[in-house]
Design a protein around this motif. Structure first.
Motif, short mmCIF file in Angstrom:
data_model
loop_
_atom_site.label_atom_id
_atom_site.label_comp_id
_atom_site.label_asym_id
_atom_site.label_seq_id
_atom_site.Cartn_x
_atom_site.Cartn_y
_atom_site.Cartn_z
N LEU A 137 21.68 19.36 -62.73
CA LEU A 137 22.23 19.22 -63.83
C LEU A 137 21.98 17.99 -64.81
O LEU A 137 21.59 18.31 -65.80
CB LEU A 137 23.70 19.33 -63.90
N ASP A 138 21.78 16.86 -64.09
CA ASP A 138 21.58 15.79 -64.65
C ASP A 138 19.99 15.63 -65.17
O ASP A 138 19.85 15.22 -66.31
CB ASP A 138 21.78 14.58 -63.53
N LEU A 139 19.20 16.22 -64.27
CA LEU A 139 17.80 16.44 -64.74
C LEU A 139 17.60 16.92 -65.83
O LEU A 139 16.88 16.89 -66.87
CB LEU A 139 17.00 16.70 -63.40
N VAL A 140 18.02 18.42 -65.88
CA VAL A 140 17.77 19.19 -67.26
C VAL A 140 18.48 19.00 -68.39
O VAL A 140 18.01 19.40 -69.61
CB VAL A 140 18.21 20.86 -66.76
N HIS A 141 19.39 17.86 -68.32
CA HIS A 141 20.07 17.51 -69.50
C HIS A 141 19.56 15.85 -69.62
O HIS A 141 20.27 15.50 -70.53
CB HIS A 141 21.51 17.52 -69.42
N SER A 142 18.75 15.41 -69.05
CA SER A 142 18.31 13.89 -69.28
C SER A 142 17.66 13.69 -70.63
O SER A 142 17.60 12.75 -71.00
CB SER A 142 17.44 13.53 -67.94
N GLY A 143 16.89 14.80 -71.03
CA GLY A 143 16.07 14.72 -72.24
C GLY A 143 14.65 14.54 -71.69
O GLY A 143 13.72 14.67 -72.55
N GLU A 144 14.41 14.34 -70.32
CA GLU A 144 13.00 14.26 -69.93
C GLU A 144 12.37 15.75 -69.74
O GLU A 144 12.90 16.49 -69.73
CB GLU A 144 12.80 13.28 -68.59
N SER A 145 11.00 15.88 -69.62
CA SER A 145 10.34 16.97 -68.94
C SER A 145 10.85 17.43 -67.84
O SER A 145 11.21 16.61 -66.91
CB SER A 145 8.84 16.81 -69.09
N VAL A 146 10.75 18.72 -67.57
CA VAL A 146 11.52 19.24 -66.21
C VAL A 146 10.02 20.15 -65.86
O VAL A 146 9.84 20.91 -66.50
CB VAL A 146 12.76 20.05 -66.73
N LEU A 147 9.65 19.57 -64.38
CA LEU A 147 8.73 20.24 -63.94
C LEU A 147 9.04 21.81 -63.50
O LEU A 147 9.97 21.77 -62.65
CB LEU A 147 8.26 19.40 -63.01
N LEU A 148 8.32 22.75 -63.63
CA LEU A 148 8.84 24.26 -63.46
C LEU A 148 7.81 24.89 -62.57
O LEU A 148 8.09 25.94 -61.91
CB LEU A 148 9.06 24.86 -64.87
N GLN A 149 6.40 24.60 -62.58
CA GLN A 149 5.58 25.72 -61.98
C GLN A 149 4.39 24.85 -61.62
O GLN A 149 3.71 24.20 -62.35
CB GLN A 149 4.96 26.77 -63.16
N ARG A 150 3.80 25.05 -60.36
CA ARG A 150 2.63 24.68 -59.64
C ARG A 150 1.71 25.88 -59.75
O ARG A 150 2.02 26.64 -59.15
CB ARG A 150 3.04 24.28 -58.19
N ASP A 151 0.40 25.12 -60.18
CA ASP A 151 -0.78 26.16 -60.32
C ASP A 151 -0.69 27.64 -60.44
O ASP A 151 -1.10 28.39 -59.90
CB ASP A 151 -1.29 25.97 -58.58
N GLY A 152 0.24 27.63 -61.48
CA GLY A 152 0.11 29.01 -62.01
C GLY A 152 1.00 30.10 -61.10
O GLY A 152 0.85 31.31 -61.24
N GLU A 153 1.83 29.65 -60.26
CA GLU A 153 2.45 30.42 -59.36
C GLU A 153 3.47 31.33 -59.84
O GLU A 153 4.11 31.04 -60.92
CB GLU A 153 3.28 29.46 -58.29
N PRO A 154 3.79 32.43 -59.22
CA PRO A 154 4.95 33.29 -59.39
C PRO A 154 6.38 32.65 -59.54
O PRO A 154 6.48 31.63 -58.70
CB PRO A 154 4.80 34.57 -58.65
N LEU A 155 7.42 33.03 -60.28
CA LEU A 155 8.54 32.13 -60.41
C LEU A 155 9.82 32.81 -60.14
O LEU A 155 10.60 32.44 -60.19
CB LEU A 155 8.48 31.65 -62.09
N GLU A 156 9.40 34.02 -59.21
CA GLU A 156 10.71 34.75 -58.84
C GLU A 156 11.23 34.58 -57.57
O GLU A 156 12.24 34.71 -57.21
CB GLU A 156 10.37 36.31 -58.89
N ALA A 157 10.61 33.95 -56.55
CA ALA A 157 10.66 33.75 -55.23
C ALA A 157 10.46 32.31 -54.76
O ALA A 157 9.74 32.29 -53.84
CB ALA A 157 10.58 34.84 -54.33
N LEU A 158 10.81 31.24 -55.30
CA LEU A 158 10.33 29.68 -54.99
C LEU A 158 11.26 29.54 -54.05
O LEU A 158 12.56 29.63 -54.21
CB LEU A 158 10.61 29.12 -56.32
N GLY A 159 11.23 28.75 -52.92
CA GLY A 159 11.87 28.15 -51.86
C GLY A 159 12.35 26.59 -52.30
O GLY A 159 11.48 25.72 -52.54
N ARG A 160 13.58 26.17 -52.11
CA ARG A 160 14.20 24.98 -52.29
C ARG A 160 13.70 23.94 -51.17
O ARG A 160 13.32 24.54 -50.21
CB ARG A 160 15.52 24.97 -52.61
#
Length: 420
Positions: A87-110
């Protein structure tokens, strides 16, 4: 372990919503306090568009710059153990990194992840706010967002224009589906289509406003043709240097006449996928060990906010970039193994290599002064494909150059200030 495509457990829903609302209010307060957010319509949109829905996960880089393979940690917004940091990161105003190498986004592991490079991220929020305030979306205005990534700027525009008025064109199919799913959860009536951003989206044209979330070397003709009379287009003009981006505002007059103004900016969108960025990172140890031979200089280090000078330097002295992490102004020509390290006092500079990059800056600065210290430049965009000509004005001392051609294929957009 899959990331959420649905809401957290009902027991966590109320406290998470309350914490997110408080974080959005604090984010708005910061933007207003910094003088970035001033428009009342946009303020309401930023306050009420739930970023946590659009950005349900985030990568955090854990390895230092220049280290390969890169080490990451993935935060999962549905997991209580990640929620405070997420929550702090997504509301920090900074860019939020979301996807590596064009990967599918439905089943990413934390958790920890090794390797890969980011192919999509949310936009640095101040840049999004500044762009939308320059474009000034209004209710029922038709809005096109090119390269929207996860759809933050598209969502903010849709909150103002209303349902059915805001469309995004995203090249990456995984990101397009991800953004549409999350936008649907917000109920804003925004649409994301998969396609080539350089082509715009003729099916829903014309548009009152077009915003490009990708940097381009010149304006694609399709974008201009899809503007309604009186419409405005805003894009980053990107060179190979990440250090001095330009912002181009294009207006289509009632009679179809095109006017375009280029101004420098402290931040901008990264260019199309496939661009080869210049970087100073590999040269940092050598510069620290040998900053170069000292010599007198007739040019004190120009201030960072002399944006019109720096954007001219990006074109008239190509191949240069600034290392913003250096303790004193350091300008590097990495492909020529050359650099200049300025004395903060402004009387001497150290230069290294066959290319005297500081002499080039001295020359461009003198030319910029003779041109009347222009604060912006006019760009001539012809009716058909052809050279797009930049000039600071008329007369023998005007600064002039042509914009380079477009690459063949666009790709995912990333945004942020001074990547070096």
């Amino acid at each position: 372990m899959a990331l959420p495509t649905s809401s957290p457990h009902p027991a966590d829903r109320a406290p998470l919503a309350a914490r997110a609302e408080k974080a959005r209010q604090e984010m708005v307060d910061r933007l207003e306090g910094d003088g970035v957010l001033t428009g009342p319509l946009l303020r309401e949109a930023v306050l009420h568009v739930r970023r946590e829905v659009l950005l349900p996960h985030a990568y955090v880089r854990t390895s230092g710059p220049g280290i390969e393979p890169i080490e990451w940690r993935l935060l999962d917004g549905s997991r209580p153990e990640d929620q405070a940091e997420w929550l702090d990161l997504v509301h920090s105003g900074e860019s939020v990194l979301l996807q590596r190498d064009g990967e599918p986004l439905e089943a990413l592991g934390r958790g920890p992840v090794t390797g890969g490079h980011m192919t999509s991220m949310s936009t640095y929020l101040a840049l999004t706010v500044e762009a939308l305030q320059r474009l000034r979306p209004t209710p029922r205005g038709r809005y096109l967002d090119l390269g929207p990534g996860p759809g933050v700027s598209l969502a903010l525009a849709a909150a103002i224009t209303g349902p059915g008025c805001a469309t995004g064109v995203e090249q990456d199919g995984h990101m397009a589906a991800f953004a549409q799913r999350n936008l649907d959860r917000l109920g804003l009536g925004a649409t994301v289509v998969q396609g080539d951003a350089l082509d715009g989206h003729a099916a829903a044209a014309p548009y009152d406003l077009i915003h490009s979330g990708i940097g381009v070397p010149r304006v694609p003709r399709a974008w201009v043709e899809q503007l309604t009379p009186g419409g405005r287009l805003l894009t980053t003009l990107a060179t190979r240097t990440p250090s001095w981006p330009g912002q181009l505002l294009v207006t289509r007059g009632p009679g179809g006449r095109i006017e375009a103004i280029l101004s420098g900016s402290p931040r901008g969108h990264r260019p199309l996928h496939g661009y080869t960025w210049l970087t100073a990172v590999p040269l940092r140890p050598r510069i620290a060990d040998d900053p170069g031979r000292p010599r007198a200089t007739r040019l004190a280090p120009p201030p960072d906010d002399a944006h019109a000078f720096w954007i001219a330097a990006a074109y008239l002295a190509p191949g240069l970039l600034r290392d913003f992490r250096a303790p004193t102004m350091t300008i590097v020509a990495p492909e020529d193994d050359s650099w200049a390290v300025a004395d903060p006092g402004g009387t001497t500079v150290r230069v290294h290599g066959a290319r005297d990059v500081w002499a080039e800056l001295e020359d461009i600065h003198a030319r910029w002064v003779r041109a009347g210290r222009p604060s912006a430049y006019r760009v001539d965009i012809p009716a058909a494909d052809g050279p797009q000509h930049v000039t600071s004005g008329t007369g023998p001392h005007a600064l002039v150059w042509d914009l380079p051609s477009l690459p063949a294929t666009p790709g995912p957009a990333e945004s942020g200030p001074h990547p070096t």
